[in-house]
Design an enzyme around this catalytic site. Structure first.
Site, PDB file in Angstrom:
ATOM      1  N   ASP A  47       2.119  -0.923  -1.772  1.00 23.50           N
ATOM      2  CA  ASP A  47       2.026   0.534  -1.772  1.00 23.50           C
ATOM      3  C   ASP A  47       0.705   0.900  -2.438  1.00 23.50           C
ATOM      4  O   ASP A  47       0.181   0.135  -3.252  1.00 23.50           O
ATOM      5  CB  ASP A  47       3.204   1.165  -2.541  1.00 23.50           C
ATOM      6  CG  ASP A  47       3.447   2.615  -2.129  1.00 23.50           C
ATOM      7  OD1 ASP A  47       4.378   2.873  -1.348  1.00 23.50           O
ATOM      8  OD2 ASP A  47       2.693   3.514  -2.594  1.00 23.50           O
ATOM      9  N   SER A  48       0.184   2.083  -2.096  1.00 29.24           N
ATOM     10  CA  SER A  48      -1.078   2.504  -2.710  1.00 29.24           C
ATOM     11  C   SER A  48      -0.844   3.228  -4.034  1.00 29.24           C
ATOM     12  O   SER A  48      -1.796   3.537  -4.748  1.00 29.24           O
ATOM     13  CB  SER A  48      -1.848   3.417  -1.747  1.00 29.24           C
ATOM     14  OG  SER A  48      -1.033   4.496  -1.375  1.00 29.24           O
ATOM     15  N   CYS A 107       8.686   8.777  10.391  1.00 27.95           N
ATOM     16  CA  CYS A 107       9.458   9.929   9.911  1.00 27.95           C
ATOM     17  C   CYS A 107       8.729  11.224  10.294  1.00 27.95           C
ATOM     18  O   CYS A 107       8.943  12.264   9.700  1.00 27.95           O
ATOM     19  CB  CYS A 107       9.701   9.845   8.409  1.00 27.95           C
ATOM     20  SG  CYS A 107       8.198   9.841   7.440  1.00 27.95           S
ATOM     21  N   ASP A 152       7.296   1.352   6.769  1.00 31.27           N
ATOM     22  CA  ASP A 152       7.926   2.677   6.600  1.00 31.27           C
ATOM     23  C   ASP A 152       6.883   3.652   6.059  1.00 31.27           C
ATOM     24  O   ASP A 152       6.950   4.060   4.897  1.00 31.27           O
ATOM     25  CB  ASP A 152       9.132   2.555   5.650  1.00 31.27           C
ATOM     26  CG  ASP A 152       9.872   3.880   5.501  1.00 31.27           C
ATOM     27  OD1 ASP A 152       9.796   4.719   6.422  1.00 31.27           O
ATOM     28  OD2 ASP A 152      10.523   4.084   4.451  1.00 31.27           O
ATOM     29  N   ARG A 188      18.220   0.114   4.819  1.00 33.71           N
ATOM     30  CA  ARG A 188      17.968  -0.849   3.744  1.00 33.71           C
ATOM     31  C   ARG A 188      19.065  -1.906   3.719  1.00 33.71           C
ATOM     32  O   ARG A 188      18.795  -3.091   3.519  1.00 33.71           O
ATOM     33  CB  ARG A 188      17.922  -0.130   2.393  1.00 33.71           C
ATOM     34  CG  ARG A 188      16.726   0.774   2.246  1.00 33.71           C
ATOM     35  CD  ARG A 188      16.535   1.173   0.785  1.00 33.71           C
ATOM     36  NE  ARG A 188      15.607   2.276   0.710  1.00 33.71           N
ATOM     37  CZ  ARG A 188      15.949   3.527   0.442  1.00 33.71           C
ATOM     38  NH1 ARG A 188      17.214   3.842   0.180  1.00 33.71           N
ATOM     39  NH2 ARG A 188      15.043   4.467   0.411  1.00 33.71           N
ATOM     40  N   PHE A 217       4.438   0.054   2.465  1.00 33.28           N
ATOM     41  CA  PHE A 217       4.764   1.420   2.036  1.00 33.28           C
ATOM     42  C   PHE A 217       6.095   1.369   1.270  1.00 33.28           C
ATOM     43  O   PHE A 217       7.032   2.095   1.584  1.00 33.28           O
ATOM     44  CB  PHE A 217       4.872   2.379   3.234  1.00 33.28           C
ATOM     45  CG  PHE A 217       3.688   2.340   4.167  1.00 33.28           C
ATOM     46  CD1 PHE A 217       2.538   3.060   3.870  1.00 33.28           C
ATOM     47  CD2 PHE A 217       3.721   1.584   5.325  1.00 33.28           C
ATOM     48  CE1 PHE A 217       1.441   3.036   4.731  1.00 33.28           C
ATOM     49  CE2 PHE A 217       2.633   1.545   6.185  1.00 33.28           C
ATOM     50  CZ  PHE A 217       1.490   2.275   5.904  1.00 33.28           C
TER      51      PHE A 217
HETATM   52  N1  SAH Z   1      10.071   2.812   2.137  1.00 37.00           N
HETATM   53  C1  SAH Z   1      10.157   3.690   0.991  1.00 37.00           C
HETATM   54  C2  SAH Z   1       9.653   5.086   1.284  1.00 37.00           C
HETATM   55  C3  SAH Z   1       8.222   5.117   1.773  1.00 37.00           C
HETATM   56  S1  SAH Z   1       7.408   6.626   1.472  1.00 37.00           S
HETATM   57  C4  SAH Z   1      11.588   3.712   0.479  1.00 37.00           C
HETATM   58  O1  SAH Z   1      12.450   3.058   1.078  1.00 37.00           O
HETATM   59  O2  SAH Z   1      11.866   4.370  -0.527  1.00 37.00           O
HETATM   60  C5  SAH Z   1       5.779   6.267   1.873  1.00 37.00           C
HETATM   61  C6  SAH Z   1       5.007   5.481   0.812  1.00 37.00           C
HETATM   62  O3  SAH Z   1       3.747   5.152   1.370  1.00 37.00           O
HETATM   63  C7  SAH Z   1       4.703   6.186  -0.497  1.00 37.00           C
HETATM   64  O4  SAH Z   1       5.189   5.435  -1.552  1.00 37.00           O
HETATM   65  C8  SAH Z   1       3.168   6.274  -0.559  1.00 37.00           C
HETATM   66  O5  SAH Z   1       2.665   6.041  -1.871  1.00 37.00           O
HETATM   67  C9  SAH Z   1       2.768   5.156   0.344  1.00 37.00           C
HETATM   68  N2  SAH Z   1       1.479   5.260   1.039  1.00 37.00           N
HETATM   69  C10 SAH Z   1       0.957   6.305   1.718  1.00 37.00           C
HETATM   70  N3  SAH Z   1      -0.182   5.972   2.338  1.00 37.00           N
HETATM   71  C11 SAH Z   1      -0.406   4.653   2.058  1.00 37.00           C
HETATM   72  C12 SAH Z   1      -1.400   3.714   2.415  1.00 37.00           C
HETATM   73  N4  SAH Z   1      -2.429   4.041   3.229  1.00 37.00           N
HETATM   74  N5  SAH Z   1      -1.301   2.454   1.958  1.00 37.00           N
HETATM   75  C13 SAH Z   1      -0.277   2.097   1.142  1.00 37.00           C
HETATM   76  N6  SAH Z   1       0.712   2.945   0.787  1.00 37.00           N
HETATM   77  C14 SAH Z   1       0.649   4.195   1.223  1.00 37.00           C
END
Ligand code: SAH
Length: 395
Positions: free
Chosen positions: A248-249, A339, A299, A210, A226
């Protein structure tokens, strides 16, 4: 104490300090042991190799606590191991002052099945193996003593407990949770929901990445896919991004992201936009609208929890990376992560490489990325490496 006798020749990984004993390596158990009990581990010819926690339900039938004949596995053992982990973190100049810090990283810290994260005055533990579950009290006592924390909260709600035949458990183990909890990460304040947030409440592993994002974001238009609670988004704003679109979803995660922005009045909120959408669909729509960006972060969640899911996961990674590359302006940077334990560094790089070809862009790796130093990888436990990332710049 029961004795686990290995099959002939199966002592080799243990001699190389690999902590897992698979079902197929066990010749037999001499005596009786309940889940989580400590057993002595012996080679087929009777040499004592150490002590392990017995996990009869799991394919990983035992996890080594010690690799010698002398160490007793008792309260004092856990107090010592926990104190050693915390001392190692405090000895690292980049980690010492962090409000949010992984104190214990399981196998790689000599405590299989034990995760402990500190968020200010609160420590969150996640116990994922029968042995770790059994020693909960000793681990918590060790954490209290080593950190002086005012509360310990358990988030053992991870799916992997099922493989051990353990029920999910969450709740307060000690002290009291503050009414609200936040940490400061690289100058940005972030709310942490230890009760309802993902994992233990916050993704600490991306801290360094980050920060790099912030450094690369100056003057750029940023797309954070995400985004969860906006960790990358807020660092991009702190670094002087011209605009940040975060997708994000999860509605609640986005709401926390917006609250996080409000917690940081030094950031220009007018440059931030939040979008609740499926990333796969949103990227296609952005392309259809002709939108482009200078810096894109991908991510995603773990698409491949194990190697068995690798093929399907590879397709998902390819899809988003192709779309990511296509949305970049010339000179733009894609910061892309996996991950998934089931996707190794080499495979991930080849997926990203073929995505660039399919997107019709020429790209080069400018940074190889991994988890921060409080998520170490034991040299004898390469399986501990899960987070990998590439920052790729297009021509
Ligand atoms: N980058 C973030 C962590 C990501 S965790 C950080 O730095 O804190 C993964 C995220 O993806 C979660 O918030 C989850 O809600 C989201 N997610 C999972 N599948 C998804 C999709 N198909 N579309 C959008 N978001 C999604």
């Amino acid at each position: 104490m029961a004795r686990l006798i290995l099959q002939q020749g199966k002592e080799r990984p243990v001699l190389r300090r690999h902590p897992w004993i698979f079902a197929g390596s066990v010749d037999h158990l001499d005596g009786r042991a309940r889940p989580g009990d400590t057993v002595e581990v012996l080679s087929h010819d009777g040499k004592l190799l150490g002590r392990a926690a017995w996990s009869p339900e799991s394919q990983i039938r035992a996890r080594m606590w010690s690799f010698d004949a002398d160490t007793s596995i008792d309260h004092a053992f856990f107090k010592r191991r926990v104190a050693d982990c915390v001392a190692r973190r405090m000895a690292h100049p980049h980690l010492r002052g962090q409000d949010g810090l992984r104190l214990i990283h399981g196998e790689s810290d000599g405590l299989p099945g034990v995760i402990a994260d500190r968020f200010g005055p609160v420590v969150v533990v996640q116990l994922t193996s029968a042995g770790a579950d059994k020693w909960r009290e000793a681990i918590v006592a060790g954490l209290k003593q080593a950190t002086g924390c005012t509360a310990v909260y358990e988030r053992s709600d991870s799916e992997v407990r099922k493989l051990e035949g353990l029920e999910p458990v969450s709740g307060l183990l000690d002290g009291e949770l503050p009414a609200s909890l936040s940490i400061v990460e690289n100058g940005v304040r972030m709310e942490v929901d230890v009760v309802g947030g993902h994992k233990t409440g916050f993704y600490l592993d991306q801290r360094d990445n980050r920060l790099l994002t912030g450094q690369l974001a100056a003057g750029r238009s940023v797309l954070n896919c995400f985004c969860y609670t906006g960790g990358f988004s807020l660092q991009a704003l702190a670094g002087g991004a011209a605009s940040v679109l975060s997708i994000d979803s999860s509605g609640p995660a986005l709401a926390t992201g917006a609250r996080n922005l409000a917690l940081n009045p030094q950031l220009d909120a007018s440059r931030a936009e939040w979008m609740e959408a499926d990333v796969f669909e949103a990227l296609r729509s952005l392309r259809a609208e002709g939108r482009t960006f200078d810096l894109i972060i991908l991510d995603p969640p773990k698409f491949a929890p194990s190697a068995a899911h690798a093929q399907r996961a590879s397709r998902a990674y390819r899809d988003i990376n192709i779309l990511g590359f296509r949305l970049l302006n010339p000179g733009g940077i894609l910061m892309t992560y996996s991950c998934s334990g089931g996707i190794g560094q080499e495979l991930f790089q080849s997926i990203v490489a073929s995505s660039a070809v399919d997107a019709g862009v020429e790209a080069r790796i400018i940074h190889r990325l991994s988890a921060a130093a409080d998520h170490p990888i034991g040299l004898s436990v390469p399986e501990g490496e899960y987070l990998k990332g590439l920052a790729c710049q297009v021509g």
